[in-house]
Enzyme design. Structure first.
Site, PDB file in Angstrom:
ATOM      1  N   HIS C  80      -1.569  81.847 -19.951  1.00 30.25           N
ATOM      2  CA  HIS C  80      -1.689  82.806 -21.062  1.00 30.25           C
ATOM      3  C   HIS C  80      -1.467  82.082 -22.387  1.00 30.25           C
ATOM      4  CE1 HIS C  80      -0.635  85.986 -23.885  1.00 30.25           C
ATOM      5  NE2 HIS C  80       0.626  85.567 -23.937  1.00 30.25           N
ATOM      6  N   ASP C 109     -23.683  71.846 -45.163  1.00 29.11           N
ATOM      7  CA  ASP C 109     -23.263  71.840 -43.762  1.00 29.11           C
ATOM      8  C   ASP C 109     -21.934  71.108 -43.695  1.00 29.11           C
ATOM      9  OD1 ASP C 109     -23.145  71.533 -40.855  1.00 29.11           O
ATOM     10  OD2 ASP C 109     -25.234  72.143 -40.925  1.00 29.11           O
ATOM     11  N   TRP C 145       4.055  76.639 -21.077  1.00 26.98           N
ATOM     12  CA  TRP C 145       3.052  75.902 -21.862  1.00 26.98           C
ATOM     13  C   TRP C 145       3.648  74.629 -22.425  1.00 26.98           C
ATOM     14  CZ3 TRP C 145       2.283  74.923 -27.304  1.00 26.98           C
ATOM     15  CH2 TRP C 145       3.312  75.369 -28.135  1.00 26.98           C
ATOM     16  N   SER C 171     -11.179  67.167 -29.202  1.00 25.89           N
ATOM     17  CA  SER C 171     -11.966  68.152 -29.926  1.00 25.89           C
ATOM     18  C   SER C 171     -11.297  68.522 -31.250  1.00 25.89           C
ATOM     19  CB  SER C 171     -12.141  69.386 -29.039  1.00 25.89           C
ATOM     20  OG  SER C 171     -12.414  70.522 -29.811  1.00 25.89           O
ATOM     21  N   SER C 172      -9.999  68.788 -31.197  1.00 27.67           N
ATOM     22  CA  SER C 172      -9.311  69.193 -32.428  1.00 27.67           C
ATOM     23  C   SER C 172      -9.298  68.077 -33.458  1.00 27.67           C
ATOM     24  CB  SER C 172      -7.849  69.545 -32.133  1.00 27.67           C
ATOM     25  OG  SER C 172      -7.780  70.703 -31.389  1.00 27.67           O
ATOM     26  N   HIS C 255       6.003  71.922 -33.195  1.00 26.18           N
ATOM     27  CA  HIS C 255       6.299  72.722 -34.371  1.00 26.18           C
ATOM     28  C   HIS C 255       5.176  72.690 -35.397  1.00 26.18           C
ATOM     29  CE1 HIS C 255       8.345  75.410 -36.899  1.00 26.18           C
ATOM     30  NE2 HIS C 255       7.854  74.673 -37.859  1.00 26.18           N
ATOM     31  N   GLU C 257       2.262  72.357 -34.762  1.00 24.02           N
ATOM     32  CA  GLU C 257       1.232  73.157 -34.111  1.00 24.02           C
ATOM     33  C   GLU C 257       1.363  74.640 -34.475  1.00 24.02           C
ATOM     34  OE1 GLU C 257      -1.423  72.731 -32.411  1.00 24.02           O
ATOM     35  OE2 GLU C 257      -1.733  74.727 -31.560  1.00 24.02           O
ATOM     36  N   TYR C 259       2.474  75.869 -37.139  1.00 25.38           N
ATOM     37  CA  TYR C 259       1.985  76.066 -38.506  1.00 25.38           C
ATOM     38  C   TYR C 259       0.484  75.849 -38.590  1.00 25.38           C
ATOM     39  CZ  TYR C 259       6.734  76.746 -39.771  1.00 25.38           C
ATOM     40  OH  TYR C 259       8.001  77.255 -39.834  1.00 25.38           O
ATOM     41  N   SER C 270      -4.957  85.191 -48.323  1.00 30.18           N
ATOM     42  CA  SER C 270      -5.045  84.930 -49.758  1.00 30.18           C
ATOM     43  C   SER C 270      -6.458  85.129 -50.293  1.00 30.18           C
ATOM     44  CB  SER C 270      -4.590  83.498 -50.073  1.00 30.18           C
ATOM     45  OG  SER C 270      -3.319  83.270 -49.544  1.00 30.18           O
ATOM     46  N   HIS C 304      14.593  72.347 -33.664  1.00 42.76           N
ATOM     47  CA  HIS C 304      15.146  73.703 -33.610  1.00 42.76           C
ATOM     48  C   HIS C 304      14.727  74.414 -32.322  1.00 42.76           C
ATOM     49  CE1 HIS C 304      11.502  75.187 -36.180  1.00 42.76           C
ATOM     50  NE2 HIS C 304      11.215  75.330 -34.907  1.00 42.76           N
ATOM     51  N   HIS C 305      13.801  73.809 -31.595  1.00 41.44           N
ATOM     52  CA  HIS C 305      13.464  74.357 -30.274  1.00 41.44           C
ATOM     53  C   HIS C 305      14.410  73.826 -29.209  1.00 41.44           C
ATOM     54  CE1 HIS C 305       9.659  76.122 -31.622  1.00 41.44           C
ATOM     55  NE2 HIS C 305       9.615  75.087 -32.442  1.00 41.44           N
ATOM     56  N   THR C 330       7.708  79.874 -47.729  1.00 40.58           N
ATOM     57  CA  THR C 330       7.048  81.015 -47.093  1.00 40.58           C
ATOM     58  C   THR C 330       7.329  82.286 -47.887  1.00 40.58           C
ATOM     59  OG1 THR C 330       7.560  79.910 -45.020  1.00 40.58           O
ATOM     60  CG2 THR C 330       6.565  82.073 -44.879  1.00 40.58           C
ATOM     61  N   LYS C 333       5.051  82.633 -50.722  1.00 37.07           N
ATOM     62  CA  LYS C 333       3.745  83.182 -50.366  1.00 37.07           C
ATOM     63  C   LYS C 333       3.809  84.699 -50.292  1.00 37.07           C
ATOM     64  CE  LYS C 333       0.734  80.950 -48.557  1.00 37.07           C
ATOM     65  NZ  LYS C 333       0.123  80.014 -49.510  1.00 37.07           N
ATOM     66  N   ARG C 452      13.576  84.729 -20.884  1.00 33.31           N
ATOM     67  CA  ARG C 452      12.121  84.762 -20.830  1.00 33.31           C
ATOM     68  C   ARG C 452      11.648  84.076 -19.555  1.00 33.31           C
ATOM     69  NH1 ARG C 452      10.475  80.102 -25.257  1.00 33.31           N
ATOM     70  NH2 ARG C 452       8.391  80.478 -24.424  1.00 33.31           N
TER      71      ARG C 452
END
Ligand code: HEA
Ligand code: HEA
Ligand code: CUA
Ligand SMILES: [Cu+2]
Lengths: 295, 295, 539
Positions: C80, C109, C145, C171-172, C255, C257, C259, C270, C304-305, C330, C333, C452
């Site tokens: 998932h 293009d 994951w 790819s990314s 992390h 990732e 963002y 925006s 922090h994880h 943040t 924003k 979890r």
């Protein structure tokens, strides 16, 4: 008048219990907030949680309130005409500075708690906790300066929960109870027994994969990592049975390796320990299974 | 940077991307199958891997041939050239980060993991409870961890072959730069000579590296399985070696293209891209020489 | 001054799409077609990943195991997340970027169109590889994951998952390179960096993040591969390694990732809010600067994880402070979005509704993030449903809501026809209600102590889980409306869209016809600052 007063009291008690979780030791249906816990330290995360939550709610009300007002007042359908301005330096400085100040306060509160937590010195007892797929092993290492020999055992999901939890068992989880309290998936065959009022040091590791030892009422969790030892401490204030679960995904039965800590008075504990040591003395106790090879 | 150009170039549709996707898929599918196969069953996976791999080579050949033709036909303007340059630069940056992961692992293992296992600082309890006979050290005296995985081994002394290889790569960086200047000056003979020398230097680097590996395996008992020392040693030098291989092949292709007269004084981006790549490989080697061999 | 763009094949000259399905969609070099492919893939992945979530929510509907075995449950959780992150959110942003960045900066293009096509085509193969593991004898990946060793090393299909991740990473990286080259090299003359739409800015910065961290993920999973199959000891303490090392490397990727999944969303919001507030974005430069600061900070907060892995005290404190700092940019924003609305002349078409919901719900997710950053509290929150609630608020009501807002915003530009405003609103209101029913109770579950990644739980957690599951089913079902709206708009809608679809819309993309022709800006456009979203911003 009186009935009303009682009702209000009952209501207030329930609300308090739901929000603060003080009244009960274990998770209760409808519980909304973190438990206050039963150790010297567990109040800290609890209070920090409440303060942080409060701060967020206040900021939320202000920000969302401003948005709501804007959405009502500045609608095209009400004939609002768009302004032309695009920035305001003073305002921008203000709303950069204020959050910084709030964060400084939060950081201050959080840091104090941390240094206390990291300090495992001065403990009077050491228990070694080892996670396995899917059970915990507890070894009593030392109590009040004396090394303890051969008191250790495995602690795994109780038989009734285990039967009930099988896919399509047809058994009702609500029926799994101990003393009128539902213990489905939160009970073990043999709990960890510890004394209250003693600073206990837990040294935590694992034999196969990473697990995490978590009892919410103690106020922390810490990972049990194969080949590495972590330490944490707790001084439990009130006797009782405190339940938690493995909190790091450790394979298929990760959901089925609860942690149960039974805190008893010091004398009861000493009695229990003496009994266990006597039992262990003649026959060599079963040793831990050899840590599974990794890789 | 708001560029002023008046012609945009948009390439025609092409079959190469989908071919590339398919052959890459075949390669990894085959490799995955091979790795997972029971002994004796790996034929299927190997076949796919081989087909995929050959396909990848063919794809590169075909795709680049198409691009070279377009380039020779003068279809690429300065803007396209800039896009190519940016593409190559950022690709190299991504490679830097890839090596960064492995260097990070090396530094972590040396600065934290191994000392902690040996009981330094944060690792006191780990050492006391699990590995109390392990005296941490990097290299031959403990680089393969408390379980001495892979058995005792010796390290490769830096001042022999590695030093030679350092000199070879440094020289090759010089020769490739001379070749670059020669292209700009239009000296074809000199280009072929120095580019050819670069290819030879790259190949001899690989030859010595292969020798070093064989010696490590045969005489030093230093293998990929020699604990974290062997892991970091072979993964870092191995990925670097793969990059040198690729770089050498690309240099050889550039040599052939120069022979065919593809490059002009101011139109030789392919050559420059390969030269950048070569410098990058060189710099990585310097990092390896210092952090893997000397220190 | 301006010449037509050169194409090197005749059939491309005639401004139409190539004939032939295969030639058009598989061999494409057209940013719009490739963008469409990405968006379609992303929608499919969203439904696949969503179906897995439905399995999770169905099993968690009430205590006791009713539907699936625990191992399968773990496969569902793992896939998932992988499908949603790498299949739904990231490709959606790349798709939107592909479609819109060239239109927004006046380019014909993407800078490297063929590589663009390869970036896309790697993905379907990667997902076939990843999902096919479900049917292997040993089962698919079931270690979460995050693929933490040593657990992930027990998986029989590790090699396939690792290779699938390698393909997605390639790819990314190529996609990101393409976006950087496009933005830096193909802007029309006069489109200065500080006149670019905020969406383009956020993508530029996101692309840097991608190039910086995807290779690190590739390295991390490669080490898993060699630890399992080739006997290395990176993550094995007995060999001098450390399982925690993997977590450091993974989160150094992980992390940034997260963002990567939110910065382009900030960009979308925006664009949308100024359009429907009919007022230029407030504090354009501050917005750009805030995104850059968030990106910078994202590299120094990873641990922090890992507050529960037993880091040294100093590390805990450093990572806590760094993490908390992110609330500042943040916040800038959020405040700027509100200020953009303030004094505007607002109307609430479907894209605006999603954008407003984004601002509120993302902020709620940000608040719980801030709470998680407080180490002592995180000792309790970590690996509980509180974390699950946090990241679904930022990912679903953050990233996904923004993507949906963007799709409604530009769908008329893509198809040339209006979608059904009525059904769009039905979709919105259903989603916004049910998503909160789905995820809000998970905060309570986490605080009460529900871990979890468990397939079954104590009866104390039953009520909120049932509420959450009901919310989940209805939120999932609401997405069928989305599908309906899109299908209707693409194939059946009669209502012609204007070129400038929305009254307040500014930016080059609204100066081309609707639907946007197969080739646009073959001649670099002359930029009039009033056409731009920010070109006329005074500051
Ligand atoms: C889009 C994705 C996204 C985003 C944007 C964020 C944003 C943030 N996240 Fe989150 N996070 C995830 C995705 C995301 N996260 C995921 C997927 C996980 C779990 C991974 C896993 O384990 O599987 C996770 C987990 C996670 C953890 C680990 C929890 C644990 O496992 O124990 C932490 C801890 O610090 C954290 C913190 C934060 C913070 C501080 C922010 C900040 O960026 C938030 C900042 C925003 C605000 C604060 C709101 C707006 C600000 C204001 C209105 C200004 C004023 C406010 C104040 C002064 C408070 N996140
Ligand atoms: C962008 C990322 C993303 C998105 C969009 C989602 C979307 C959803 N997630 Fe998410 N989730 C993650 C990222 C994401 N998630 C991550 C990273 C994890 C952590 C994994 C880990 O622990 O390793 C996680 C874990 C996770 C869990 C915890 C699992 C566990 O710990 O065991 C749960 C449980 O409720 C959950 C639920 C959902 C639901 C209900 C949705 C819904 O929003 C989905 C809605 C969409 C659909 C349903 C599809 C469309 C509709 C149909 C297919 C129609 C058919 C359906 C019906 C008729 C009902 N997710
Ligand atoms: Cu043990 Cu999870
Ligand atoms: Cu994070």
């Amino acid at each position: 008048m009186t009935t009303g007063g009682i009702r209000i009291k009952a209501w207030a008690a329930t609300a308090c219990a739901l929000l603060c979780g003080v009244a009960w030791a274990n998770p209760k249906p409808g519980q909304l907030n973190m438990p206050r816990g039963v150790t010297e330290w567990s109040e800290r995360p609890y209070l920090l949680n409440n303060v942080a939550l409060g701060v967020c709610v206040v900021i939320g009300v202000l920000v969302f309130g401003a948005m709501a007002i804007a959405m009502v007042r500045f609608r095209k359908s009400r004939g609002a005409v768009a302004e032309k301005w695009t920035h305001n330096t003073t305002l921008e400085i203000v709303w950069t500075t204020i959050p910084v100040l709030i964060l400084v306060v939060l950081a201050y509160l959080a840091t104090g708690g941390l240094t206390t937590f990291a300090d495992t010195t001065g403990s009077q007892m050491t228990v070694k906790v080892t996670g396995y797929q899917w059970k915990w092993r507890y070894d009593y290492v030392e109590y009040r300066g004396k090394a303890i020999d051969k008191v250790g055992f495995m602690s795994r999901l109780d038989a009734q929960s285990d039967e009930t939890r099988q896919l399509g068992s047809g058994l009702d989880p609500h029926a799994v109870q101990v003393d009128g309290e539902n213990t489905y998936l939160l009970n073990v065959d043999e709990p960890l027994v510890v004394p209250v009022g003693v600073k206990i040091r837990f040294v935590i590791t694992a034999g196969d994969v990473i697990h995490s030892w978590w009892v919410p009422d103690l106020g922390w969790k810490i990972d049990a990592i194969p080949g590495i030892v972590n330490a944490a401490w707790a001084t439990i204030k009130t006797p009782g049975v405190y339940r938690g679960q493995c909190a790091e995904l450790c394979g298929q039965d990760h959901g089925f390796m609860p942690v149960v800590v039974k805190a008893v008075t010091r004398s009861e504990f000493e009695q229990w320990l003496a009994q266990r040591q006597a039992r262990a003395a003649p026959a060599p106790a079963a040793t831990a299974p050899a840590p599974a090879k990794q890789g | 940077m708001g560029q002023h150009q008046d012609v945009y170039f948009v390439p025609s549709k092409s079959q190469w991307p989908i071919v590339a996707a398919v052959v890459l898929f075949l390669t990894v599918f085959g490799a995955g199958h091979w790795l997972n196969a029971e002994p004796g069953e790996s034929g299927f996976g190997k076949t796919f891997l081989l087909i995929g791999f050959v396909g990848v080579l063919a794809m590169f050949f075909g795709w680049f041939r198409a691009v070279i033709r377009e380039s020779l036909a003068g279809r690429y303007n300065a803007q396209v050239d800039r896009s190519f340059r940016m593409g190559m630069m950022w690709f190299i940056f991504s490679e830097v980060m890839f090596f960064g992961a492995f260097f990070g692992a090396l530094f972590y293992a040396r600065l934290y993991a191994v000392p902690w296992l040996g009981g330094e600082g944060h690792g006191v309890l780990t050492h006391q409870f699990l590995w109390n006979d392990y005296a941490a050290a990097w290299g031959a005296n403990g680089g393969n961890g408390p379980a001495r995985i892979g058995g005792s081994f010796e390290t490769v002394p830096p001042w022999g072959m590695p030093l030679l290889n350092t000199l070879i790569l440094l020289t090759s960086s010089v020769t490739v730069t001379i070749a670059h200047h020669a292209i700009k000056d239009g000296h074809r003979g000199r280009v072929l000579l120095f580019l050819g020398l670069t290819v030879l230097l790259g190949a001899s680097f690989l030859y010595f590296q292969a020798n070093e590996y064989m010696e490590a395996y045969r005489e030093l008992n230093l293998t990929l399985k020699s604990g974290v020392y062997g892991s970091t040693f072979f993964m870092l030098t191995g990925f670097h070696g793969m990059h040198v291989t690729l770089g050498t092949i690309m240099l050889a292709v550039m040599w052939l293209r120069e022979l065919k007269g593809h490059f002009t004084r101011d139109h030789h981006f392919a050559f420059e891209a390969v030269a950048w790549y070569w410098h990058f490989v060189d710099v990585v080697w310097l990092g390896l020489f210092i952090f893997v061999y000397i220190l | 001054m301006a010449h037509a763009a050169t194409h090197d094949q005749h059939d491309d000259h005639h401004h139409g799409a190539p004939k032939g399905f295969f030639a058009r969609w598989v061999m494409s070099t057209n940013h719009k077609d490739i963008g469409t492919l990405y968006l379609v893939l992303s929608l499919i992945a969203f439904f696949i990943g969503g179906s897995f979530a439905m399995v999770i929510r169905a099993e968690l509907f009430k205590p006791g195991l009713q539907l699936v075995q625990p191992y399968f449950f773990n496969e569902m959780t793992t896939l998932h997340a992988l499908v949603m992150i790498f299949g739904a959110v990231m490709p959606a942003f790349v798709g939107l970027g592909n479609w819109m960045i060239p239109l927004m900066i006046g380019a014909p293009d993407m800078a490297l169109p063929r590589m663009n096509n390869l970036s896309f085509w790697l993905l379907p193969f990667a997902f076939v590889l990843l999902l096919s593991t479900l049917f292997l004898p040993g089962g698919g990946p079931a270690g979460g994951w995050t693929l933490y060793p040593p657990l992930s090393l027990q998986g029989q299909s590790l090699a396939y998952s690792v290779f699938a991740i390698h393909l997605m990473g390639i790819s990314s990286i190529m996609g990101a390179i393409n976006i950087i080259a496009t933005i830096l090299n193909l802007r029309a003359p006069g489109m200065d960096l500080l006149k670019m739409p905020v969406f383009v800015w956020t993508w530029l910065i996101t692309a840097f993040l991608l190039i910086a961290v995807m290779p690190v993920l590739a390295g991390a999973v490669t080490m898993l591969l060699t630890d399992k199959y080739f006997g290395t000891s990176f993550f094995n303490a007995a060999g001098g390694g450390d399982p925690v090392l993997y977590q450091h490397i993974f989160w150094f990727f992980g992390h940034p990732e997260v963002y990567i999944m939110i910065l382009p969303a900030f960009g979308l919001i925006s664009e949308i809010i100024p359009t429907f507030a009919r007022k230029p974005i407030f504090g354009y430069k501050a917005m750009v600067f805030a995104v850059a600061s968030i990106a910078f900070l994202s590299f120094i907060v990873w641990a922090h994880h890992m507050f529960a892995v037993g880091l040294p005290l100093g590390a805990d404190i450093f990572f806590m402070y760094a993490t908390m700092l992110i609330a500042v940019p943040t916040g800038v924003k959020v405040f700027n979005w509100v200020s953009t609305m303030w004094g505007g002349s607002m109307s609430f078409e479907t894209p605006m509704l999603w954008a407003v919901a984004f601002v509120i719900l993302f902020t709620i997710g940000g608040f719980s993030g801030l709470m998680l950053a407080l180490v002592p509290a995180d000792f309790q929150y970590h690996d509980s449903y509180f974390v699950v609630a946090h990241f679904h608020y930022v990912l679903v009501t953050g990233a996904i809501f923004a993507i949906i807002a963007g799709v409604y915003y530009w769908l008329p530009k893509w198809t040339g026809r209006m979608y059904s405003e009525f059904w769009g609103k039905v979709h919105f209101w259903n989603s916004v209600v049910w998503v909160n029913v789905l995820f809000f109770p998970q905060h309570f579950l986490g605080l009460a102590g529900m871990p979890r990644r468990i397939p079954d739980y104590n009866v104390a957690f039953a009520n909120f889980n049932m509420v959450s599951s009901i919310g989940g089913f209805l939120f999932g079902a609401s997405q069928l409306i989305f599908l309906g709206v899109i299908v209707h708009c693409v194939f059946f809608s009669r209502k012609q869209a204007l070129d400038r679809v929305w009254e307040g819309a500014r930016g080059l993309e609204w100066t081309v016809p609707s639907p946007a022709p197969h080739h646009t800006f073959e001649v670099p456009p002359l930029i009039h600052d009033e056409d731009l979203a920010h070109g006329h911003a005074v500051d």
